[in-house]
Motif scaffolding. Structure first.
Motif, mmCIF file in Angstrom:
data_model
loop_
_atom_site.group_PDB
_atom_site.id
_atom_site.type_symbol
_atom_site.label_atom_id
_atom_site.label_comp_id
_atom_site.label_asym_id
_atom_site.label_seq_id
_atom_site.Cartn_x
_atom_site.Cartn_y
_atom_site.Cartn_z
ATOM 1 N N ALA A 7 6.586 -81.536 103.020
ATOM 2 C CA ALA A 7 6.355 -81.101 104.280
ATOM 3 C C ALA A 7 5.505 -80.080 104.526
ATOM 4 C CB ALA A 7 7.632 -80.726 104.985
ATOM 5 N N HIS A 8 4.704 -79.830 105.839
ATOM 6 C CA HIS A 8 3.602 -78.917 105.739
ATOM 7 C C HIS A 8 4.037 -77.867 106.743
ATOM 8 C CE1 HIS A 8 2.517 -80.897 109.466
ATOM 9 N NE2 HIS A 8 2.410 -81.852 109.055
ATOM 10 N N GLY A 9 3.423 -76.774 106.733
ATOM 11 C CA GLY A 9 3.818 -75.354 107.713
ATOM 12 C C GLY A 9 2.966 -75.887 109.177
ATOM 13 N N LYS A 10 3.133 -74.604 110.041
ATOM 14 C CA LYS A 10 2.486 -75.045 111.170
ATOM 15 C C LYS A 10 2.016 -73.482 111.820
ATOM 16 C CE LYS A 10 5.565 -72.719 114.212
ATOM 17 N NZ LYS A 10 5.756 -71.468 113.298
ATOM 18 N N VAL A 11 1.201 -73.368 112.792
ATOM 19 C CA VAL A 11 0.893 -72.072 113.380
ATOM 20 C C VAL A 11 0.835 -72.478 114.920
ATOM 21 C CG1 VAL A 11 -1.655 -72.525 113.375
ATOM 22 C CG2 VAL A 11 -1.070 -70.197 113.581
ATOM 23 N N ILE A 12 1.701 -71.582 115.551
ATOM 24 C CA ILE A 12 1.545 -71.672 117.103
ATOM 25 C C ILE A 12 0.184 -70.895 117.791
ATOM 26 C CG2 ILE A 12 2.430 -70.782 119.380
ATOM 27 C CD1 ILE A 12 5.287 -70.996 117.830
ATOM 28 N N LEU A 13 -0.627 -71.827 118.607
ATOM 29 C CA LEU A 13 -1.742 -71.265 119.192
ATOM 30 C C LEU A 13 -1.555 -70.588 120.504
ATOM 31 C CD1 LEU A 13 -4.176 -74.552 118.756
ATOM 32 C CD2 LEU A 13 -3.957 -72.212 117.016
ATOM 33 N N LEU A 14 -0.615 -71.176 121.214
ATOM 34 C CA LEU A 14 -0.419 -70.446 122.669
ATOM 35 C C LEU A 14 1.001 -70.720 122.905
ATOM 36 C CD1 LEU A 14 -2.426 -68.835 124.371
ATOM 37 C CD2 LEU A 14 -3.735 -70.581 123.122
ATOM 38 N N GLY A 15 1.717 -69.767 123.837
ATOM 39 C CA GLY A 15 3.000 -70.320 124.195
ATOM 40 C C GLY A 15 4.295 -69.608 123.460
ATOM 41 N N GLU A 16 4.133 -68.907 122.371
ATOM 42 C CA GLU A 16 5.277 -68.269 121.768
ATOM 43 C C GLU A 16 5.977 -67.324 122.448
ATOM 44 O OE1 GLU A 16 1.850 -67.437 121.392
ATOM 45 O OE2 GLU A 16 1.794 -67.086 119.393
ATOM 46 N N ALA A 145 9.135 -79.988 115.728
ATOM 47 C CA ALA A 145 7.975 -80.859 116.179
ATOM 48 C C ALA A 145 6.672 -80.779 115.562
ATOM 49 C CB ALA A 145 7.969 -80.703 117.674
ATOM 50 N N THR A 146 6.338 -79.800 115.017
ATOM 51 C CA THR A 146 4.917 -79.485 114.551
ATOM 52 C C THR A 146 5.061 -79.822 113.169
ATOM 53 O OG1 THR A 146 4.650 -77.783 116.475
ATOM 54 C CG2 THR A 146 2.845 -78.063 114.722
ATOM 55 N N VAL A 147 5.877 -79.366 112.356
ATOM 56 C CA VAL A 147 5.830 -79.656 110.856
ATOM 57 C C VAL A 147 6.314 -81.075 110.848
ATOM 58 C CG1 VAL A 147 6.653 -77.194 110.568
ATOM 59 C CG2 VAL A 147 8.466 -78.983 110.614
ATOM 60 N N ASN A 148 6.488 -81.807 111.717
ATOM 61 C CA ASN A 148 6.925 -83.104 111.639
ATOM 62 C C ASN A 148 5.790 -84.057 112.331
ATOM 63 O OD1 ASN A 148 9.927 -83.917 110.259
ATOM 64 N ND2 ASN A 148 10.096 -81.931 111.409
ATOM 65 N N SER A 149 4.690 -83.355 112.566
ATOM 66 C CA SER A 149 3.514 -84.065 113.007
ATOM 67 C C SER A 149 2.115 -83.796 112.305
ATOM 68 C CB SER A 149 3.100 -83.595 114.639
ATOM 69 O OG SER A 149 2.049 -84.050 114.998
ATOM 70 N N ASP A 150 1.474 -84.780 112.397
ATOM 71 C CA ASP A 150 -0.059 -84.573 111.669
ATOM 72 C C ASP A 150 -0.955 -84.108 112.561
ATOM 73 O OD1 ASP A 150 0.998 -85.453 109.204
ATOM 74 O OD2 ASP A 150 0.683 -87.566 109.657
ATOM 75 N N ASN A 151 -0.848 -84.003 113.982
ATOM 76 C CA ASN A 151 -1.675 -83.852 115.034
ATOM 77 C C ASN A 151 -1.219 -82.532 115.944
ATOM 78 O OD1 ASN A 151 -3.562 -85.905 114.804
ATOM 79 N ND2 ASN A 151 -1.485 -87.193 115.507
ATOM 80 N N LEU A 152 -2.257 -81.812 116.757
ATOM 81 C CA LEU A 152 -1.972 -80.826 117.548
ATOM 82 C C LEU A 152 -0.672 -81.164 118.301
ATOM 83 C CD1 LEU A 152 -3.110 -78.036 118.475
ATOM 84 C CD2 LEU A 152 -4.261 -79.302 120.233
ATOM 85 N N ILE A 153 -0.014 -80.223 118.763
ATOM 86 C CA ILE A 153 1.283 -80.635 119.518
ATOM 87 C C ILE A 153 1.308 -79.876 120.716
ATOM 88 C CG2 ILE A 153 3.964 -80.076 119.801
ATOM 89 C CD1 ILE A 153 3.202 -82.611 118.174
ATOM 90 N N PHE A 154 1.501 -80.531 122.026
ATOM 91 C CA PHE A 154 1.804 -79.880 123.384
ATOM 92 C C PHE A 154 3.157 -79.977 123.473
ATOM 93 C CE2 PHE A 154 1.359 -79.752 127.944
ATOM 94 C CZ PHE A 154 0.561 -78.713 128.177
ATOM 95 N N PHE A 155 4.106 -78.977 123.565
ATOM 96 C CA PHE A 155 5.348 -78.964 123.812
ATOM 97 C C PHE A 155 6.061 -78.308 124.832
ATOM 98 C CE2 PHE A 155 9.605 -77.573 122.183
ATOM 99 C CZ PHE A 155 10.128 -78.524 121.639
ATOM 100 N N ASN A 156 7.267 -78.857 125.420
ATOM 101 C CA ASN A 156 8.069 -78.046 126.049
ATOM 102 C C ASN A 156 9.530 -78.669 125.768
ATOM 103 O OD1 ASN A 156 8.879 -80.068 128.222
ATOM 104 N ND2 ASN A 156 7.063 -79.522 129.065
ATOM 105 N N LYS A 157 10.387 -77.800 125.870
ATOM 106 C CA LYS A 157 11.915 -78.118 125.655
ATOM 107 C C LYS A 157 12.590 -79.122 126.383
ATOM 108 C CE LYS A 157 14.013 -74.169 126.449
ATOM 109 N NZ LYS A 157 15.023 -73.196 126.132
#
Length: 302
Positions: A7-16, A145-157
């Motif tokens: 599994a891979h990591g992630k970085v939050i771009l905006l919205g933390e 959600a992001t570590v389980n994706s191969d693409n950029l994620i736009f997310f809300n709860k």
């Protein structure tokens, strides 16, 4: 039988932080940061990591999320065969790179395959998020959600994850300050400020709005606009006392040497920072000039 899952990591771009309050966030997977869980038969339930080698359920409290996952999945199988789980690869912990969600993902998916549980995607993500709650006290779900994706994620709860496959055609410089962040402390700190300040509540809303604007800028390949959004978001995060002297120093270097935008990423109080750059060469220059203030860096072509 021996089986592995990477599994891979992630970085939050905006919205933390604002994502915790129901607003949108934008995050991306980092394929160069990964961790692999390898399952094999054993005479005792055992764990091997870089820091701990011993009985799984006797591991220190920081492994409680993993203990939950293994116990939960073990209860779903009829197998009496005990296992050893070995973790290899490295993601710096407590930096905002999704280390705990990555470990949980590798564990859950490896065990699902090993025991042939045929769990649904929803079941797996739910368990990973619960492990995250154990680890952090409160989790929005964006890391899982992001570590389980191969693409950029736009997310809300409320609506979950929307994958964005478009590219910005820029370079993202990720720098590790070497200082541990503290998600629980940072979330509580922001919560206290927001609970006692009208302007802070307005800033949380602004962070959410900036994420929406960032999504449009990304789709339009507007690097300049996204850079400005990064800077505005950093101002707000700074107002929550989430920045540090070192982060401010790196910010000054980045913006003085061609970065389109700069901000901390993740909970803050340390951890990682990100600089949006027009190209790889600018990113390399900023990383080189910041070398006395950072312990590692990665450049992702986005």
């Amino acid at each position: 039988m021996k089986l592995s899952y990477k599994a891979h990591g992630k970085v939050i771009l905006l919205g933390e932080h604002s994502v915790v309050y129901g607003y949108n966030a934008l995050a991306m997977p980092i394929k160069s940061l990964w961790l692999k869980a390898t399952i094999e038969p054993s005479t005792i339930l055992w764990m091997d990591t870089a820091l701990y080698h011993g009985p799984f359920l006797a591991a220190p409290a920081e492994y409680d999320g993993l203990k939950y996952l293994v116990t939960k999945l073990l209860a779903k199988t009829n197998s009496q065969q005990l296992i050893k789980i070995t973790y290899t690869g490295k993601i710096p912990i407590e930096r905002g790179l999704g280390s705990s969600a990555t470990v949980a993902t590798a564990t859950a998916r490896a065990l699902n395959d090993y025991w042939q549980l045929n769990l649904s995607e929803k079941e797996i993500i739910t368990m990973i998020n619960h492990a995250e709650m154990i680890n952090h006290g409160k989790a929005s779900g964006i890391d899982a959600a992001t570590v389980n994706s191969d693409n950029l994620i736009f997310f809300n709860k409320k609506n979950g994850a929307l994958q964005l496959k478009s590219k910005l055609k820029a370079s993202l410089l990720i720098m590790d300050t070497g200082d541990l962040g503290n998600t629980q402390k940072a979330v509580k700190q922001v919560h206290t400020i927001v609970a006692n300040s009208i302007s802070a509540r307005q800033n949380i809303k602004k962070l959410g709005n900036l994420t929406d604007q960032a999504k449009v800028a990304w789709v339009n390949q507007d690097k300049q606009q996204l850079g400005q959004i990064f800077n505005l978001a950093q101002d707000i995060l700074h107002s929550f006392n989430l920045s540090t002297t070192k982060i401010d120093q790196i910010q000054n270097i980045a913006l003085a040497n061609g970065a389109l935008g700069f901000k901390l990423s993740g909970s803050g109080l340390g951890g990682i920072v990100i600089a949006l750059c027009a190209n790889h060469e600018i990113a390399e220059k900023i990383a080189d000039l910041s070398h006395n203030l950072i312990v590692n860096q990665w450049i992702e072509e986005i």
